[in-house]
Design a protein around this motif. Structure first.
Motif, PDB file in Angstrom:
ATOM      1  N   GLY A 136      -4.714   1.160 -18.902  1.00 36.47           N
ATOM      2  CA  GLY A 136      -4.351   2.563 -18.751  1.00 36.47           C
ATOM      3  C   GLY A 136      -5.461   3.473 -18.259  1.00 36.47           C
ATOM      4  O   GLY A 136      -5.278   4.682 -18.203  1.00 36.47           O
TER       5      GLY A 136
ATOM      6  N   ARG B  33      -7.651   3.032 -15.174  1.00 36.20           N
ATOM      7  CA  ARG B  33      -7.709   3.263 -13.725  1.00 36.20           C
ATOM      8  C   ARG B  33      -6.329   3.393 -13.104  1.00 36.20           C
ATOM      9  O   ARG B  33      -6.170   3.878 -11.976  1.00 36.20           O
ATOM     10  CB  ARG B  33      -8.459   2.128 -13.022  1.00 36.20           C
ATOM     11  CG  ARG B  33      -9.885   1.994 -13.494  1.00 36.20           C
ATOM     12  CD  ARG B  33     -10.503   0.660 -13.116  1.00 36.20           C
ATOM     13  NE  ARG B  33      -9.681  -0.490 -13.496  1.00 36.20           N
ATOM     14  CZ  ARG B  33      -9.448  -0.909 -14.709  1.00 36.20           C
ATOM     15  NH1 ARG B  33      -9.984  -0.282 -15.725  1.00 36.20           N
ATOM     16  NH2 ARG B  33      -8.670  -1.960 -14.924  1.00 36.20           N
ATOM     17  N   PHE B  34      -5.317   2.936 -13.812  1.00 31.02           N
ATOM     18  CA  PHE B  34      -3.939   2.976 -13.337  1.00 31.02           C
ATOM     19  C   PHE B  34      -3.049   2.618 -14.513  1.00 31.02           C
ATOM     20  O   PHE B  34      -3.505   2.100 -15.526  1.00 31.02           O
ATOM     21  CB  PHE B  34      -3.735   1.962 -12.199  1.00 31.02           C
ATOM     22  CG  PHE B  34      -4.021   0.567 -12.619  1.00 31.02           C
ATOM     23  CD1 PHE B  34      -5.309   0.042 -12.528  1.00 31.02           C
ATOM     24  CD2 PHE B  34      -3.020  -0.244 -13.162  1.00 31.02           C
ATOM     25  CE1 PHE B  34      -5.598  -1.244 -12.953  1.00 31.02           C
ATOM     26  CE2 PHE B  34      -3.297  -1.522 -13.595  1.00 31.02           C
ATOM     27  CZ  PHE B  34      -4.589  -2.024 -13.493  1.00 31.02           C
ATOM     28  N   GLY B  35      -1.762   2.876 -14.358  1.00 28.02           N
ATOM     29  CA  GLY B  35      -0.798   2.418 -15.359  1.00 28.02           C
ATOM     30  C   GLY B  35      -0.783   3.162 -16.680  1.00 28.02           C
ATOM     31  O   GLY B  35      -1.633   3.995 -16.958  1.00 28.02           O
ATOM     32  N   GLY B  36       0.211   2.820 -17.496  1.00 25.29           N
ATOM     33  CA  GLY B  36       0.378   3.461 -18.797  1.00 25.29           C
ATOM     34  C   GLY B  36      -0.232   2.649 -19.919  1.00 25.29           C
ATOM     35  O   GLY B  36      -1.001   1.719 -19.686  1.00 25.29           O
ATOM     36  N   ASN B  37       0.130   3.004 -21.138  1.00 26.62           N
ATOM     37  CA  ASN B  37      -0.421   2.322 -22.312  1.00 26.62           C
ATOM     38  C   ASN B  37       0.166   0.944 -22.533  1.00 26.62           C
ATOM     39  O   ASN B  37       1.300   0.669 -22.135  1.00 26.62           O
ATOM     40  CB  ASN B  37      -0.161   3.156 -23.566  1.00 26.62           C
ATOM     41  CG  ASN B  37      -1.085   4.336 -23.641  1.00 26.62           C
ATOM     42  OD1 ASN B  37      -2.226   4.262 -23.182  1.00 26.62           O
ATOM     43  ND2 ASN B  37      -0.602   5.435 -24.188  1.00 26.62           N
TER      44      ASN B  37
ATOM     45  N   ASN C 141       4.438   4.230 -12.191  1.00 24.56           N
ATOM     46  CA  ASN C 141       3.955   5.167 -11.174  1.00 24.56           C
ATOM     47  C   ASN C 141       2.827   4.587 -10.344  1.00 24.56           C
ATOM     48  O   ASN C 141       2.040   5.324  -9.763  1.00 24.56           O
ATOM     49  CB  ASN C 141       3.453   6.448 -11.848  1.00 24.56           C
ATOM     50  CG  ASN C 141       4.555   7.130 -12.623  1.00 24.56           C
ATOM     51  OD1 ASN C 141       5.630   7.372 -12.091  1.00 24.56           O
ATOM     52  ND2 ASN C 141       4.294   7.395 -13.892  1.00 24.56           N
ATOM     53  N   PHE C 142       2.730   3.271 -10.290  1.00 22.22           N
ATOM     54  CA  PHE C 142       1.594   2.656  -9.623  1.00 22.22           C
ATOM     55  C   PHE C 142       1.786   2.597  -8.116  1.00 22.22           C
ATOM     56  O   PHE C 142       2.728   1.974  -7.618  1.00 22.22           O
ATOM     57  CB  PHE C 142       1.373   1.249 -10.189  1.00 22.22           C
ATOM     58  CG  PHE C 142       0.219   0.513  -9.576  1.00 22.22           C
ATOM     59  CD1 PHE C 142       0.387  -0.777  -9.088  1.00 22.22           C
ATOM     60  CD2 PHE C 142      -1.043   1.088  -9.488  1.00 22.22           C
ATOM     61  CE1 PHE C 142      -0.679  -1.479  -8.522  1.00 22.22           C
ATOM     62  CE2 PHE C 142      -2.108   0.405  -8.926  1.00 22.22           C
ATOM     63  CZ  PHE C 142      -1.926  -0.885  -8.445  1.00 22.22           C
ATOM     64  N   LEU C 143       0.879   3.283  -7.397  1.00 16.42           N
ATOM     65  CA  LEU C 143       0.894   3.233  -5.933  1.00 16.42           C
ATOM     66  C   LEU C 143      -0.364   2.484  -5.507  1.00 16.42           C
ATOM     67  O   LEU C 143      -1.443   3.053  -5.496  1.00 16.42           O
ATOM     68  CB  LEU C 143       0.861   4.650  -5.351  1.00 16.42           C
ATOM     69  CG  LEU C 143       2.059   5.546  -5.635  1.00 16.42           C
ATOM     70  CD1 LEU C 143       1.837   6.928  -5.038  1.00 16.42           C
ATOM     71  CD2 LEU C 143       3.341   4.945  -5.059  1.00 16.42           C
ATOM     72  N   PRO C 144      -0.251   1.222  -5.178  1.00 14.41           N
ATOM     73  CA  PRO C 144      -1.454   0.450  -4.853  1.00 14.41           C
ATOM     74  C   PRO C 144      -2.197   1.032  -3.662  1.00 14.41           C
ATOM     75  O   PRO C 144      -1.559   1.462  -2.690  1.00 14.41           O
ATOM     76  CB  PRO C 144      -0.906  -0.943  -4.511  1.00 14.41           C
ATOM     77  CG  PRO C 144       0.487  -0.973  -5.030  1.00 14.41           C
ATOM     78  CD  PRO C 144       0.973   0.422  -5.050  1.00 14.41           C
ATOM     79  N   PRO C 145      -3.533   1.056  -3.705  1.00 16.36           N
ATOM     80  CA  PRO C 145      -4.303   1.539  -2.553  1.00 16.36           C
ATOM     81  C   PRO C 145      -4.523   0.443  -1.510  1.00 16.36           C
ATOM     82  O   PRO C 145      -5.301   0.614  -0.579  1.00 16.36           O
ATOM     83  CB  PRO C 145      -5.636   1.959  -3.174  1.00 16.36           C
ATOM     84  CG  PRO C 145      -5.779   1.096  -4.371  1.00 16.36           C
ATOM     85  CD  PRO C 145      -4.389   0.810  -4.867  1.00 16.36           C
TER      86      PRO C 145
ATOM     87  N   LYS D 168       0.815  -1.205   0.000  1.00 16.96           N
ATOM     88  CA  LYS D 168       0.000   0.000   0.000  1.00 16.96           C
ATOM     89  C   LYS D 168       0.847   1.253   0.000  1.00 16.96           C
ATOM     90  O   LYS D 168       1.748   1.410   0.825  1.00 16.96           O
ATOM     91  CB  LYS D 168      -0.914  -0.016   1.237  1.00 16.96           C
ATOM     92  CG  LYS D 168      -1.876   1.141   1.254  1.00 16.96           C
ATOM     93  CD  LYS D 168      -2.986   0.954   2.252  1.00 16.96           C
ATOM     94  CE  LYS D 168      -3.870   2.199   2.137  1.00 16.96           C
ATOM     95  NZ  LYS D 168      -4.716   2.400   3.250  1.00 16.96           N
ATOM     96  N   ASP D 169       0.540   2.146  -0.934  1.00 12.23           N
ATOM     97  CA  ASP D 169       1.213   3.431  -1.063  1.00 12.23           C
ATOM     98  C   ASP D 169       2.710   3.356  -1.320  1.00 12.23           C
ATOM     99  O   ASP D 169       3.407   4.367  -1.245  1.00 12.23           O
ATOM    100  CB  ASP D 169       0.960   4.299   0.182  1.00 12.23           C
ATOM    101  CG  ASP D 169      -0.522   4.619   0.342  1.00 12.23           C
ATOM    102  OD1 ASP D 169      -0.973   4.771   1.488  1.00 12.23           O
ATOM    103  OD2 ASP D 169      -1.214   4.697  -0.685  1.00 12.23           O
TER     104      ASP D 169
END
Lengths: 470, 457, 91
Positions: free
Chosen positions: B309, B311-315, B82-86, B69-70
């Motif tokens: 891409g 809700r999160f993440g890139g292409n 840049n993924f910061l899991p909730p 988390k975070d």
């Protein structure tokens, strides 16, 4: 001029009213809630999230299947239906394909000329809902509150032949869902969605014409009993999907329009293509939404995150016993136990609430020797707020009225017979179809009895007598 | 038990737990030592993608496919840069409840797809024993971190050998539990029916302790149903009379000579400890890789569909080549017209492989053999030949297909590089696996050797 | 290959298509050997676990807050995820 008959199959999606979603514990009560406030890693499709199925949802799916006369599969599995779309967060929908929970049922419906016909149910299976999309300029906005809410899909064989059958079917599905308490099944609210697959085929001298290679209407795989294959062989080589139509009225209009459009085209010698069409209410026409060049390749495979479901005959039996009595069975029981007519039984079982009210009133009324038929008649004909006046109070009122000295049936029948003899014109008019003639005759009876007769009872007896005469 | 002659960072988890209890040093000192070592060595080894600075708890390294988390979780991919899991994975919550802290997120092959540590978007990880060699994969960073004493222990994931093989290449202990012992909730999925989270540790006893901490159902993974209780006493029981099966198919062609000799030596050692060696048959071994690659890529193609891409993440064009290859392979195997010949058939071959093991385990208690046909190869040597890379998984993928547990323990060296000995057991036989591994480890003492890494003060 | 690229939503240049095609074909040739195995009468294994009927009770629980749900998205607007409209459902 060629004769054609419509070949229509229906797919109904029912959104279940469970408290939590199908594969996660988020609240399923999403309607009207602020966007994206009922989500979790599972229904949002975040990396690492896993599904766990909702026990109540599965039971509801089974109940619905049983109510539609289906066999419950000993072994069923969830499968992944893979495709990309913004409202589908995982990039696949958890559904059922090769191994549905319920298969091969029957629903009886009435057609335009009042005949009873059987519609075969191919399958009733469990799946999950998608998020909601709204369009804003060149953007699509997504709310995932609805993503993962439990859905039950009901697929019929292409057995429908007219829109009255469709109407009856939809009503029955809604009624059953409400009876079982599993969904409100309201098309306007979106908890019941209808899709129709429409085609037409030539009928020469009363026999449908054989068309080669026609599996356009075939279900996903060969589920259902083998007797269906004979009819499938003679299906048209195309079908038009009517989708995204949010009101029942529009769906019926769209189906009727489609039937006419297709007949016209075929008469002109045109070829009809496999496509998806929507309904334009302004123009009162269907229009092309998408042409299906190839069937979608959903690459179904058993979802390894979920365990197999084994249902044994004992648990099916138990579920059947625990299930709410269905409208059809209640109607039969009312006729047998309370001496009601079929019409009365059907009216009283319109909703479970009405039926329960009636039975409670009969139970209370027993003490006063109140006849169930009297209770039935009064309930059907007298308009009052059943929420405000409870059965006990209603019975009290009814007993009070009776004691006032309303004319007993034997007397009434004599007077009615007299009224009929005295007013041949009115009787003839009624026979011709003039419903209001009955009212006139009731009026005559009331006049004769100086208002002592119960007008509703009089009307009933009159109608019965008139209908039974040659 | 004092460790005056050992650096804190050389200690095992078991030793540290005792030392903390006896107040030989504080948790702050413990963390400070490991953080420093991790930061310094990472420049050369690239074991970590993210290094944090905890000051309490037992500092562990977590493979970057496990969400924290975070804390940035990349799965070794640019798409999750840049993924910061909730939320945190269940295994993280469990570890934290046992006073473990996350020292950092380790580098790995992208989305756990790889056998060398060269498929990461965050650079190659280097083998601490020889920085010109691969550490193995896909839990490359976790194995390197344990081997280089850059953490007390690590978590990895094993889908086709991704814990056992890098453990073997890096001379540490790696345990793949029975499928269903550890909750996968929070493990970024590669192949759902094959993925297992497991410990990579400095000793067998350490691995057993971590296994107990992370095991158990959490109500969020439908397939996770059991727990594991670790008994320090039980693993010390002798292995006299233990029937050790040696698969004929595993000691034949394809096995590098040096590795073969090391394994044979290890097997003799087992005999000297009282074990009885028996030959067993695993007739469908040669088909394991083909079945694995069809099933794993099929499941992966579906699991990675959520990376759109939105809700999160890139292409999706940010996926690396190996990932793209496997997604397409999987999509193909599930396609209409190919499902029966590819996916369904592989699933049937899987059943036959499972039956092979069931039959073998009637004749023996544990199976022993190599982990990998070779020792670590030079970085860059196999990158252009994906198929050759796949074939090196021959001894590890069967355990994933069958869902059975496996452990790799250091068994010696060949050409100066570590060789791991693999034990496989029937489902839920972790206790027995740990027992035989412990007995071997204690008598062979390979774990006393460490790679030559210098950290200037 | 173009169809695979579309089904997988992996945009590839035509040069990439050729490169991947060759590699994927090589791997497919390798896995062909499975056709040599006699699988008649063998049931497929989709999961190595023997569990059946695992479900959870119908009890709602709190999940993510709206903020948590939205925080990793590229673009959000009024509590909704934003994406450029695509013309049709891709199969």
């Amino acid at each position: 001029m060629n004769n054609y008959e419509p070949i229509i199959g229906l797919e109904v999606h029912v959104e279940l009213s469970t408290r939590s979603k199908m594969f996660c514990s988020c609240s399923a009560d999403y309607f009207g809630k602020e966007s994206n406030t009922h989500t979790c890693p599972v229904c949002l499709g975040l990396p690492g999230a896993l599904p766990v199925p909702n026990k109540a949802a599965l039971e509801n799916c089974m109940k619905l299947g049983l109510a539609l006369g289906c066999k419950i599969s000993d072994e069923s599995r969830f499968e992944r239906k893979n495709y990309f779309y913004p409202d589908l967060p995982k990039g696949y929908q958890i559904s059922q394909y090769r191994w549905p929970l319920c298969k091969s049922g029957i629903v009886k419906v009435r057609n335009k000329i009042g005949e009873v016909r059987e519609i075969r149910i191919n399958r009733v299976h469990q799946e999950e809902d998608t998020g909601k999309l709204t369009h804003s300029g060149e953007n699509t906005l997504i709310d995932y509150n609805r993503s993962g809410v439990p859905l039950v899909e009901i697929v019929t064989e292409p057995d429908f032949r007219d829109t009255e059958e469709i109407r009856d079917y939809a009503k029955k599905i809604q009624q059953i869902c409400r009876y079982l308490g599993i969904s409100n099944a309201d098309m306007e609210k979106g908890d019941m969605r209808l899709e129709a697959n429409v085609s037409v085929r030539k009928v020469t001298a009363g026999h449908p014409e054989l068309v080669e290679g026609s599996l356009a209407h075939a279900g996903p795989t060969s589920v259902g009993d083998s007797s269906s294959t004979t009819r499938n062989d003679m299906l048209p080589p195309y079908r038009v999907e009517l989708k995204n139509i949010n009101s029942f009225r529009f769906m019926v209009a769209a189906v009727e329009y489609e039937i006419r459009r297709q007949i016209e085209a075929l008469d002109k010698g045109e070829r009809l293509i496999q496509e998806t069409r929507g309904w334009n209410e302004n123009k009162k026409q269907t229009y092309t939404q998408r042409v299906k060049e190839e069937a979608n390749d959903y690459r179904y495979f058993a979802d390894p995150d979920l365990t197999e479901m084994i249902v044994d005959s004992d648990s099916v039996k138990k579920t059947k016993e625990e299930m709410q009595e269905l409208p059809v069975d209640k109607q039969k029981r009312f006729v047998a136990s309370y001496g009601l007519s079929e019409t009365q039984a059907i009216m009283l079982t319109d909703t479970r609430e009405f039926a329960d009210y009636f039975e409670e009133a009969v139970r209370v009324g027993k003490e006063y020797s109140l006849q169930p038929t009297k209770v039935a008649n009064t309930l059907i004909n007298k308009k009052f707020n059943r929420d405000e006046i409870l059965p006990a109070k209603f019975v009290e009122m009814l007993v009070g009225e009776q004691e006032k000295g309303v004319l007993p049936d034997e007397e009434l029948e004599k007077i009615i017979a007299q009224a009929i003899t005295d007013n041949p014109q009115a009787v003839a008019d009624y026979k011709k179809g003039k419903e209001s003639s009955v009212q006139f005759l009731v009026g005559q009876v009331m006049k004769f009895t100086h208002g002592k007769a119960d007008p509703n009872r009089a009307k009933e007896l009159l109608t019965e007598k008139l209908s039974s005469r040659v | 038990m004092t460790h005056k002659n050992m650096e804190i960072t050389e200690l095992t988890l078991t030793q540290i737990l005792k030392a903390l209890e006896e107040k030989e040093f504080s948790e702050e000192e413990l963390n400070s030592a490991y953080v420093k070592r991790a930061q310094v060595l990472n420049a050369g080894l690239n074991a970590y993608v993210t290094v944090l600075e905890p000051y309490e708890g037992i500092p562990a390294a977590i493979k970057d496919v496990i969400v924290t988390k975070d804390v940035k979780t990349t799965a070794g991919s640019k798409i999750l840069e840049n993924f910061l899991p909730p939320y945190s994975a269940t295994v993280i919550d469990k570890l934290e409840s046992h006073n473990v802290s996350v020292l950092g997120k380790t580098n790995c092959d992208e989305f756990a797809m790889g056998s060398s540590g060269e498929n990461s978007a965050y650079g190659v990880t280097h083998n601490p024993w020889d920085t010109g060699k691969v550490p193995g994969g896909s839990s490359s960073g976790s194995a390197a971190a344990v081997s280089g004493d850059m953490c007390v222990f690590a978590l990895g994931s094993d889908t086709g050998g991704s814990i056992r093989q890098p453990a073997s290449f890096c001379g540490v202990v790696g345990l793949k539990p029975t499928y269903g012992l550890i909750s996968r909730y929070g493990l970024i999925a590669y192949a759902s029916s094959l993925d297992c989270v497991g410990p990579i540790a400095k000793s067998v006893e350490d691995a057993g302790q971590v296994l107990e901490w992370i095991s158990g159902p959490d109500g969020k993974d439908s397939n996770c149903s059991k727990s594991f209780t670790f008994s320090r006493e039980k693993i010390k029981d002798g292995i006299k009379g233990l029937r050790v099966g040696v698969p004929k198919e595993y000691l034949g062609e394809g096995l590098e000579e040096g590795v073969k000799e090391t394994i044979k030596s290890a097997l003799s050692k087992l005999e000297s400890l009282g074990a009885e060696l028996i030959y067993v048959d695993l007739p469908h071994s040669e088909y394991a890789i083909a079945a694995y690659y069809i099933i794993a890529t099929s499941e992966a193609s579906s699991n990675l569909a959520r990376l759109d891409g939105i809700r999160f993440g890139g292409n999706r064009d940010l996926f690396g080549a190996e990932v793209k290859r496997r997604i397409m392979l999987g999509t193909f195997s599930l396609s209409v017209g190919y499902y029966d010949d590819y996916f369904a058939r592989a699933a049937k071959v899987r059943t036959l492989i499972i039956k092979d093991f069931e039959k073998a385990f009637k004749k023996c208690d544990i199976i022993a053999g190599p982990v990998s046909p070779t020792v670590a190869w030079n970085i860059g040597a196999k990158v252009n030949d994906p198929l050759a890379m796949y074939l090196s998984d021959i001894y590890t993928v069967p355990a994933n297909l069958a869902g059975i547990p496996g452990i790799s323990v250091p068994a010696g060296f060949s050409d100066g590089l570590p060789v791991g000995l693999q034990f496989l057991g029937p489902k839920w036989s972790e206790e027995k696996l740990l027992q035989v591994a412990y007995n071997y480890e204690q008598s062979a003492e390979w774990n006393k050797q460490k790679p030559n890494l210098t950290v200037s003060p | 290959m173009a169809k695979l690229s579309r089904l997988s939503q992996l945009p590839l240049t035509s040069k990439e298509e050729d490169a991947y095609a060759a590699q994927v074909e090589e791997i497919l040739e390798y896995v062909e050997q499975l056709s040599k195995v006699d699988t008649s009468g063998v049931e497929p294994t989709f999961s190595p676990i023997d569990l059946k009927n695992v479900t959870r009770p119908d009890e709602p629980q709190a999940g993510l807050s709206q903020e948590e749900a939205l925080k990793d998205a590229r673009e959000v607007k009024n509590g909704l995820f934003v994406v450029k409209t695509i013309s049709s459902k891709s199969s």
